[in-house]
Design a protein around this motif. Structure first.
Motif, PDB file in Angstrom:
ATOM      1  N   ASP A   1      53.511  29.196  29.033  1.00 10.84           N
ATOM      2  CA  ASP A   1      54.230  30.400  28.599  1.00 10.84           C
ATOM      3  C   ASP A   1      55.177  30.024  27.472  1.00 10.84           C
ATOM      4  OD1 ASP A   1      52.898  31.862  30.405  1.00 10.84           O
ATOM      5  OD2 ASP A   1      54.507  31.915  31.907  1.00 10.84           O
ATOM      6  N   VAL A   2      55.079  30.730  26.379  1.00 14.78           N
ATOM      7  CA  VAL A   2      55.936  30.424  25.221  1.00 14.78           C
ATOM      8  C   VAL A   2      56.434  31.720  24.584  1.00 14.78           C
ATOM      9  CG1 VAL A   2      54.818  28.208  24.709  1.00 14.78           C
ATOM     10  CG2 VAL A   2      53.942  30.298  23.649  1.00 14.78           C
ATOM     11  N   ASP A   3      57.493  31.578  23.768  1.00 16.99           N
ATOM     12  CA  ASP A   3      58.027  32.736  23.043  1.00 16.99           C
ATOM     13  C   ASP A   3      57.455  32.822  21.631  1.00 16.99           C
ATOM     14  OD1 ASP A   3      59.911  33.211  25.205  1.00 16.99           O
ATOM     15  OD2 ASP A   3      61.001  31.445  24.447  1.00 16.99           O
ATOM     16  N   VAL A   4      57.095  31.656  21.111  1.00 21.18           N
ATOM     17  CA  VAL A   4      56.679  31.592  19.706  1.00 21.18           C
ATOM     18  C   VAL A   4      55.436  30.711  19.599  1.00 21.18           C
ATOM     19  CG1 VAL A   4      57.361  30.805  17.388  1.00 21.18           C
ATOM     20  CG2 VAL A   4      59.107  31.717  18.949  1.00 21.18           C
ATOM     21  N   ILE A   5      54.464  31.161  18.806  1.00 21.47           N
ATOM     22  CA  ILE A   5      53.326  30.272  18.493  1.00 21.47           C
ATOM     23  C   ILE A   5      53.317  30.032  16.989  1.00 21.47           C
ATOM     24  CG2 ILE A   5      50.829  29.919  18.531  1.00 21.47           C
ATOM     25  CD1 ILE A   5      50.668  31.795  20.921  1.00 21.47           C
TER      26      ILE A   5
ATOM     27  N   ASN B   1      46.830  17.371  24.884  1.00 13.58           N
ATOM     28  CA  ASN B   1      45.677  16.762  24.220  1.00 13.58           C
ATOM     29  C   ASN B   1      44.467  17.685  24.387  1.00 13.58           C
ATOM     30  OD1 ASN B   1      43.536  15.241  23.393  1.00 13.58           O
ATOM     31  ND2 ASN B   1      44.130  13.385  24.515  1.00 13.58           N
ATOM     32  N   LEU B   2      44.141  18.393  23.317  1.00 13.59           N
ATOM     33  CA  LEU B   2      43.068  19.389  23.419  1.00 13.59           C
ATOM     34  C   LEU B   2      41.695  18.761  23.588  1.00 13.59           C
ATOM     35  CD1 LEU B   2      44.248  22.015  20.762  1.00 13.59           C
ATOM     36  CD2 LEU B   2      44.685  21.977  23.220  1.00 13.59           C
ATOM     37  N   ARG B   3      41.611  17.467  23.346  1.00  9.06           N
ATOM     38  CA  ARG B   3      40.321  16.810  23.610  1.00  9.06           C
ATOM     39  C   ARG B   3      40.079  16.740  25.110  1.00  9.06           C
ATOM     40  NH1 ARG B   3      37.714  17.164  18.936  1.00  9.06           N
ATOM     41  NH2 ARG B   3      38.975  16.389  17.244  1.00  9.06           N
ATOM     42  N   GLN B   4      41.177  16.741  25.893  1.00  2.49           N
ATOM     43  CA  GLN B   4      41.015  16.695  27.355  1.00  2.49           C
ATOM     44  C   GLN B   4      41.082  18.075  27.991  1.00  2.49           C
ATOM     45  OE1 GLN B   4      44.004  13.888  28.584  1.00  2.49           O
ATOM     46  NE2 GLN B   4      42.789  12.148  27.873  1.00  2.49           N
ATOM     47  N   GLU B   5      41.824  18.970  27.343  1.00  4.17           N
ATOM     48  CA  GLU B   5      41.919  20.329  27.890  1.00  4.17           C
ATOM     49  C   GLU B   5      41.943  21.327  26.734  1.00  4.17           C
ATOM     50  OE1 GLU B   5      45.720  21.322  29.705  1.00  4.17           O
ATOM     51  OE2 GLU B   5      46.419  19.286  29.359  1.00  4.17           O
ATOM     52  N   PRO B   6      40.796  21.765  26.297  1.00  5.10           N
ATOM     53  CA  PRO B   6      40.731  22.671  25.156  1.00  5.10           C
ATOM     54  C   PRO B   6      41.418  24.005  25.434  1.00  5.10           C
ATOM     55  CG  PRO B   6      38.532  21.951  25.866  1.00  5.10           C
ATOM     56  CD  PRO B   6      39.508  21.426  26.859  1.00  5.10           C
TER      57      PRO B   6
ATOM     58  N   ILE C   1      49.695  30.302  25.901  1.00  3.26           N
ATOM     59  CA  ILE C   1      48.421  29.653  25.577  1.00  3.26           C
ATOM     60  C   ILE C   1      47.796  29.107  26.851  1.00  3.26           C
ATOM     61  CG2 ILE C   1      47.379  27.720  24.312  1.00  3.26           C
ATOM     62  CD1 ILE C   1      49.613  28.041  22.233  1.00  3.26           C
ATOM     63  N   ALA C   2      46.512  29.393  27.018  1.00  3.82           N
ATOM     64  CA  ALA C   2      45.809  28.879  28.198  1.00  3.82           C
ATOM     65  C   ALA C   2      44.826  27.801  27.756  1.00  3.82           C
ATOM     66  CB  ALA C   2      45.076  30.023  28.889  1.00  3.82           C
ATOM     67  N   THR C   3      44.875  26.670  28.463  1.00  2.00           N
ATOM     68  CA  THR C   3      43.823  25.665  28.281  1.00  2.00           C
ATOM     69  C   THR C   3      42.899  25.766  29.489  1.00  2.00           C
ATOM     70  OG1 THR C   3      44.899  23.887  29.498  1.00  2.00           O
ATOM     71  CG2 THR C   3      45.502  24.132  27.172  1.00  2.00           C
ATOM     72  N   ASP C   4      41.869  24.953  29.513  1.00  2.00           N
ATOM     73  CA  ASP C   4      40.988  25.059  30.686  1.00  2.00           C
ATOM     74  C   ASP C   4      41.614  24.427  31.929  1.00  2.00           C
ATOM     75  OD1 ASP C   4      40.695  22.398  30.175  1.00  2.00           O
ATOM     76  OD2 ASP C   4      38.518  22.429  29.904  1.00  2.00           O
TER      77      ASP C   4
END
Ligand code: NA7
Length: 892
Positions: free
Chosen positions: A386-390, A364-369, A378-381
């Protein structure tokens, strides 16, 4: 002779032999470009289509992501211009997949041999209007430039993907995909750790299929969206039967419908249905799996009233909670920040259930952009993923992006389209832009486009443009340009329309809010496909209203003006009344007119519940009069408003403005007592006026018995009833009471002369006619009586009257005398507020739950009444969504 041939022989400096000379150049070979090419050819125009992609298809060429499908039923999302084409193609599913739609467009291209006039893998790099040659000069990145008389953008509304807007994308070591630019080669995702950013339609369609392949799928959601199960499968038998039973009618109904799909206008409003009835309708819609159905068929107020909408949104929220097992995930997936339909809702297949899979995580990017994209993911705050594909399912620079991004467009006098649109798209009809002659847009901003079945809207635009080009050729015109007046009028009409719906209440790509820095405003036309079509037809019918046409051998033509000056819903109401072919009231005789009114009123919405409605009798000037009392649901005692109905002193009774009385009772929190005063011809002047005064006196004296607050009362009235209210205030002042705390005069008759300009401007066509007013007045009073202030209060003494709100409507014969009365009272020292309702007619403010744009006018009236009574002007939790009424800038 095609004008390309003329141009080819002219002394044209760019005609070097390499420049391609055509009558019309079109950008884009999707649904719109293909049909345009076909129609242009049939109309005898030479044409070329410039297409960036390697083949036809437009949005369906690029959007190849897993799960990509249309979300309008495919039998509706098809061309309808050729019945043989319709029989030659059978769709396999209710909602076709992207490959099938692309095959269809390829089939169409083959059938009409379109590809030979399409320049693939070519982009226009600049377009300049050459005023001396009256032609557009195009340069391209691949091959010859183009010189064309007419230039048409068939660029699509959702074809310019939005950049990622997230730092670090370049650092990512894995694979990156955009749903809007999905590779044509197979993408191998099985067993990979996949991230999806974005939960619009593209995300919601692809997430369930990506989850099936992924080792793990992490979904990054900024805003939850409403999604409805598609229940895909074969096209529903009953819709197919409808279409096949009478294809012509089916298609025609679609063209005149609200959204381009043939569903009827829903009449029932939410508060007329019980909870059980609403649930039943909702469950049926949920099982139907059709966006247009759920958006238009449940209850009439769902798209225009926040409360009507909330009832539906709550039911959908329940469904989400039912499916998603983890309560925290369910809550994160549940939209609360926008009304249902204000942001584009989605159709899904197993979307919500996908979150029950063990290999799926919702962030939920509203809680952790998201802070950045790193080499490994991808890093949130709060965390690193860790991913292979975005997969970026982050959407488009909608509606204007594709037009602006393709190239600079320079019109008359070096005007740049980017400058003209810097504060948002300005168009006339969403088809043209003033200062850019011979430039057209198919489904451009300002047309129904993305709020409709695009197939229907595209055909309408293509037909309109090609028919106009053919008519111009016939008449010898070579250029067409929208006027500034017409364009400004369209902007006003667009703004009026968008006040009616709830789209303005959400931050979406409809409003430009999804693109940082983009000008904000509802871009598509929200007034509906059918009304829009009728406006485009009206423009033609009124001699190309709002366009300047010129040609070398003909006189210039310009019928300048604004095509719609009425409020959109008022225009619809008037259109419906014309279709009903109503009799002229003044030819029915008094009794016939009364019977007609009674019948007519049976067809209107019943008005909303109030605390209590009771009937009684009171003492008038010469005997008993009926009254109807409306009491608020709140504990009393309440101030009392004495109300006088409209009807030209001849028609109506204490019940005939029932929905209005209920509305004012609810909004003001006051008792409304509607008085059944005596009518002409049985009781001519001054019976009605004297009854008005006597009734007010009686009500003031019996306030406590009526449950009202003792002390001053208020008076209100509409039309002839407002005349009685105004007269009552004068009589009460002169005859020693009762005390009146304020007067609300809605479209009042104040001077029985009927010769002010509004009587000429609005003599016919706006329901109340000039001749109706003469008829009423003849029945009510003799010419000699008309100067008596009890008939014409404007001729009376206006000093020391109670404070007033005078409401007038722009397209009302009574407009000017109402304004004059307000101004004269103000000049005499009376505190006066005016409400000059722009685009409204005599009946607008009375048409509760019909003329939605009248809502805030009534809200203002209620506030004024409360103010007169010494109460806080705003009633807490007054309920309905109040869309601001359009008020003249001149209004005081
Ligand atoms: P949409 O509907 O615009 O959806 C884009 C989604 O991506 C939406 O959930 C956005 O969240 C999200 N988004 C956009 N930018 C970002 C950034 N920077 N960070 C995180 N999330 C972001 O595009 P679609 O392609 O799905 O659908 C377009 C239309 O195609 C669709 O409506 C149908 O008409 C067919 P937001 O809502 O902006 O918070």
């Amino acid at each position: 002779m095609p004008d390309a041939a003329v141009a080819a022989r002219s002394s044209d400096s760019t005609n070097s032999g390499t420049t391609q000379q055509v009558d019309v150049a079109v950008v884009g070979a999707g649904f719109a470009g293909l049909y345009l090419l076909h129609r242009l050819r049939k109309a005898g125009f030479s044409a070329v289509v410039i297409e960036e992609a390697g083949d036809v298809g437009g949005t369906w060429y690029w959007n190849r992501y897993p799960g990509a499908r249309c979300d309008i039923q495919t039998i509706d999302y098809s061309y309808t211009f050729d019945s043989e084409l319709e029989s030659a193609w059978q769709w396999s599913e209710k909602y076709a997949t992207q490959p099938e739609i692309l095959r269809y467009l390829g089939f169409v291209a083959d059938r009409y041999e379109l590809r030979r006039d399409i320049r693939f893998r070519t982009k226009v790099t600049a377009a300049n209007w050459d005023q001396s040659a009256e032609r557009w000069r195009l340069t391209t990145d691949n091959g010859a430039g183009i010189s064309c008389r007419t230039y048409i953008m068939a660029t699509g509304c959702l074809s310019a993907p939005k950049p990622p807007e997230i730092d670090g994308v370049k650092d990512f070591k894995g694979e990156i995909y955009f749903t809007g630019r999905w590779p044509h080669d197979e993408v191998k995702l099985a067993g990979k750790r996949i991230a999806v950013i974005g939960t619009g339609s593209s995300g919601i369609q692809s997430i369930p299929l990506l989850a099936e392949q992924a080792a793990h799928l992490t979904v990054f959601q900024r805003t939850p969206n409403f999604a409805l199960p598609a229940h895909n499968g074969p096209a529903p038998a009953e819709r197919r039967a409808l279409l096949e039973g009478d294809r012509t009618t089916y298609r025609e109904q679609a063209r005149w419908s609200l959204a381009g799909v043939p569903y009827p206008q829903q009449m029932a409003v939410s508060w007329q249905l019980s909870d059980a009835e609403r649930r039943e309708r909702f469950e049926q819609a949920w099982a139907t799996g059709d966006l247009v159905y759920i958006l238009t068929q449940l209850w009439a107020d769902q798209g225009v009233d926040v409360n009507g909408n909330a009832l539906l949104a709550d039911l959908i929220r329940e469904k989400i909670r039912d499916v998603v097992k983890d309560p925290e995930t369910a809550e994160a997936l549940t939209p609360h920040d926008h009304p249902f339909g204000a942001k584009r809702p989605c159709l899904d297949t197993n979307y919500y259930a996908t979150y029950n899979r063990p290999n799926v995580t919702l962030v939920n990017l509203r809680q952790e952009p998201i802070t950045e994209i790193t080499a490994s993911g991808i890093a949130t705050d709060k965390r690193n993923f860790d991913v292979d594909v975005i997969v970026f399912a982050t959407g488009f620079d909608a509606m204007t992006g594709a037009i602006m991004a393709v190239h600079p467009i320079t019109g008359r006098d070096g005007k740049s389209l980017s400058d003209v649109w810097a504060n948002g798209p300005q168009t006339y009809l969403g088809l043209t832009v003033s200062g850019f002659p011979n430039l057209f847009m198919i489904t451009g901003p300002g047309s129904p486009s993305v709020l409709s079945n695009m197939a229907v809207s595209i055909e309408q635009h293509v037909d309109w443009v090609v028919d106009r080009l053919a008519a111009m050729r016939e008449a010898g015109f070579t250029t067409i340009d929208a006027t500034e007046t017409a364009q400004a009028g369209w902007a006003q009409h667009m703004a009026d329309c968008s006040m009616m719906t709830l789209h303005r209440l959400a931050n979406t790509w409809y409003t430009g809010a999804n693109v940082p820095g983009k000008a904000q405003g509802v871009m598509p036309y929200t007034g509906g496909v059918g009304p829009y079509r009728s406006i485009c037809n009206e423009v033609v019918g009124r001699g190309m209203l709002g366009f300047k046409l010129s040609g070398p051998d003909v006189a210039e033509q310009c019928n300048d003006g604004e095509v719609v000056r009425l409020q959109p819903d008022v225009r619809l109401v008037l259109g419906m009344l014309v279709e009903m072919n109503l009799p002229q009231i003044e030819q029915l005789g008094a009794q016939g007119a009364r019977d007609f009114l009674t019948e007519f009123n049976k067809g209107r919405p019943a008005g909303r519940p109030v605390g209590e409605v009771g009937d009684g009798v009171l003492h008038g000037a010469d005997g008993l009069l009926s009254y109807r009392l409306y009491r608020p649901a709140t504990p009393g005692p309440h101030p009392i408003v004495v109300y006088f109905h409209g009807g030209g002193w001849v028609l109506g009774d204490e019940q005939s403005d029932d929905p209005f009385c209920r509305d004012i009772c609810r909004r003001s929190g006051m008792i409304v007592v509607s008085v059944g005063y005596r009518h002409a011809p049985e009781h001519r002047f001054p019976a009605a006026a004297e009854d008005g005064y006597a009734a007010t006196r009686w009500i003031a004296e019996h306030a406590a018995e009526l449950g009202g607050k003792p002390g001053p009362v208020l008076v209100a009235g509409w039309s002839a009833g407002a005349n009685i209210a105004a007269v009552t205030c004068q009589l009460a002042r002169d005859r020693g009471g009762p005390q009146i705390a304020g007067q609300l005069l809605i479209c009042p008759v104040t001077d029985c002369r009927f010769d002010r300009p509004s009587y000429t401007d609005n003599a016919v066509g706006y329901f109340l006619t000039r001749s109706m007013m003469f008829w009423f007045c003849d029945i009510y009073c003799s010419p000699a009586d008309r100067t008596d202030p009890r008939a014409s209060p404007l001729r009376g003494n206006l000093a020391n009257l109670p404070p007033a709100l005078v409401a007038t409507c722009e397209f009302d014969p009574l407009r000017d005398e109402g304004i004059e009365y307000a101004e004269a009272m103000a000049a005499a020292g009376v505190p006066v507020e005016q409400l000059q309702a722009r685009g409204h007619i005599h009946t607008s403010l009375m048409m509760v739950d019909v003329v939605v744009t009248g809502v805030s006018g009534r809200a203002k009236m209620a506030e004024a009444l409360r103010g007169f009574a010494g109460l806080p002007r705003k009633l807490e939790a007054s309920g309905e969504e109040a869309s601001p009424i359009a008020v003249n800038a001149a209004a005081g």
